[in-house]
Design a protein around this motif. Structure first.
Motif, PDB file in Angstrom:
ATOM      1  N   GLU A 194      72.432  -4.076  68.819  1.00 29.81           N
ATOM      2  CA  GLU A 194      72.079  -3.526  70.124  1.00 29.81           C
ATOM      3  C   GLU A 194      73.123  -2.508  70.588  1.00 29.81           C
ATOM      4  O   GLU A 194      72.776  -1.419  71.048  1.00 29.81           O
ATOM      5  CB  GLU A 194      71.970  -4.664  71.142  1.00 29.81           C
ATOM      6  N   LEU A 195      74.399  -2.850  70.421  1.00 27.11           N
ATOM      7  CA  LEU A 195      75.461  -1.914  70.801  1.00 27.11           C
ATOM      8  C   LEU A 195      75.422  -0.652  69.941  1.00 27.11           C
ATOM      9  O   LEU A 195      75.636   0.459  70.432  1.00 27.11           O
ATOM     10  CB  LEU A 195      76.828  -2.587  70.674  1.00 27.11           C
ATOM     11  N   GLU A 196      75.127  -0.831  68.655  1.00 27.36           N
ATOM     12  CA  GLU A 196      75.018   0.330  67.762  1.00 27.36           C
ATOM     13  C   GLU A 196      73.898   1.251  68.231  1.00 27.36           C
ATOM     14  O   GLU A 196      74.047   2.477  68.241  1.00 27.36           O
ATOM     15  CB  GLU A 196      74.750  -0.133  66.330  1.00 27.36           C
ATOM     16  N   GLY A 197      72.778   0.684  68.665  1.00 26.24           N
ATOM     17  CA  GLY A 197      71.675   1.490  69.167  1.00 26.24           C
ATOM     18  C   GLY A 197      72.062   2.303  70.384  1.00 26.24           C
ATOM     19  O   GLY A 197      71.695   3.478  70.513  1.00 26.24           O
ATOM     20  N   VAL A 198      72.824   1.707  71.270  1.00 29.61           N
ATOM     21  CA  VAL A 198      73.298   2.423  72.465  1.00 29.61           C
ATOM     22  C   VAL A 198      74.159   3.606  72.047  1.00 29.61           C
ATOM     23  O   VAL A 198      73.977   4.741  72.517  1.00 29.61           O
ATOM     24  CB  VAL A 198      74.079   1.475  73.404  1.00 29.61           C
ATOM     25  N   TRP A 199      75.112   3.378  71.142  1.00 28.72           N
ATOM     26  CA  TRP A 199      76.005   4.445  70.711  1.00 28.72           C
ATOM     27  C   TRP A 199      75.272   5.521  69.915  1.00 28.72           C
ATOM     28  O   TRP A 199      75.547   6.717  70.081  1.00 28.72           O
ATOM     29  CB  TRP A 199      77.182   3.878  69.914  1.00 28.72           C
ATOM     30  N   ARG A 200      74.329   5.128  69.084  1.00 31.59           N
ATOM     31  CA  ARG A 200      73.552   6.134  68.342  1.00 31.59           C
ATOM     32  C   ARG A 200      72.756   7.011  69.302  1.00 31.59           C
ATOM     33  O   ARG A 200      72.655   8.225  69.105  1.00 31.59           O
ATOM     34  CB  ARG A 200      72.631   5.467  67.329  1.00 31.59           C
TER      35      ARG A 200
END
Length: 108
Positions: free
Chosen positions: A89-95
């Motif tokens: 989920e955090l990776e999706g935000v940063w991407r």
């Protein structure tokens, strides 16, 4: 165990921030180990290993059960999946942020 999502995330990441605890978690995910067996792998006191195991247990990443005089520790695969889900989920935000920055730079 911690009930709210933010508190649980804090406990997960605190537990995983330590190299010894990550190694203990890898071992107990591979199979059940007694705390005594775990302690034999580290250059620290038995009490120190017990404290690491307790942090992992409070975070919900492992469970302990008694078998006679021994405490047996097992990893909780579902809890580890929960941590992986949080990271995704955090990776999706940063991407998403990086994509917006790329778009902005291409327009400018």
């Amino acid at each position: 165990m911690i009930e709210d999502a933010e508190g649980r995330a804090d406990a997960f990441f605190h537990a995983l921030a330590d190299r010894t605890r990550r190694d203990i978690l890898r071992r107990v995910l591979a199979g059940e180990h007694s705390v005594t067996q775990l302690a034999a792998n580290y250059d620290m006191s038995f009490a120190a290993v017990q404290k690491h195991v307790a942090v992992l247990e409070r975070a919900g990443l492992l469970t302990k059960r008694r078998h006679g005089r021994e405490q047996l520790a097992s990893g909780d695969v579902d809890a580890v999946r929960s941590v992986a889900s949080m990271l995704s989920e955090l990776e999706g935000v940063w991407r998403g942020r990086i994509d917006r920055i790329d778009s902005f730079l291409q327009e400018g």
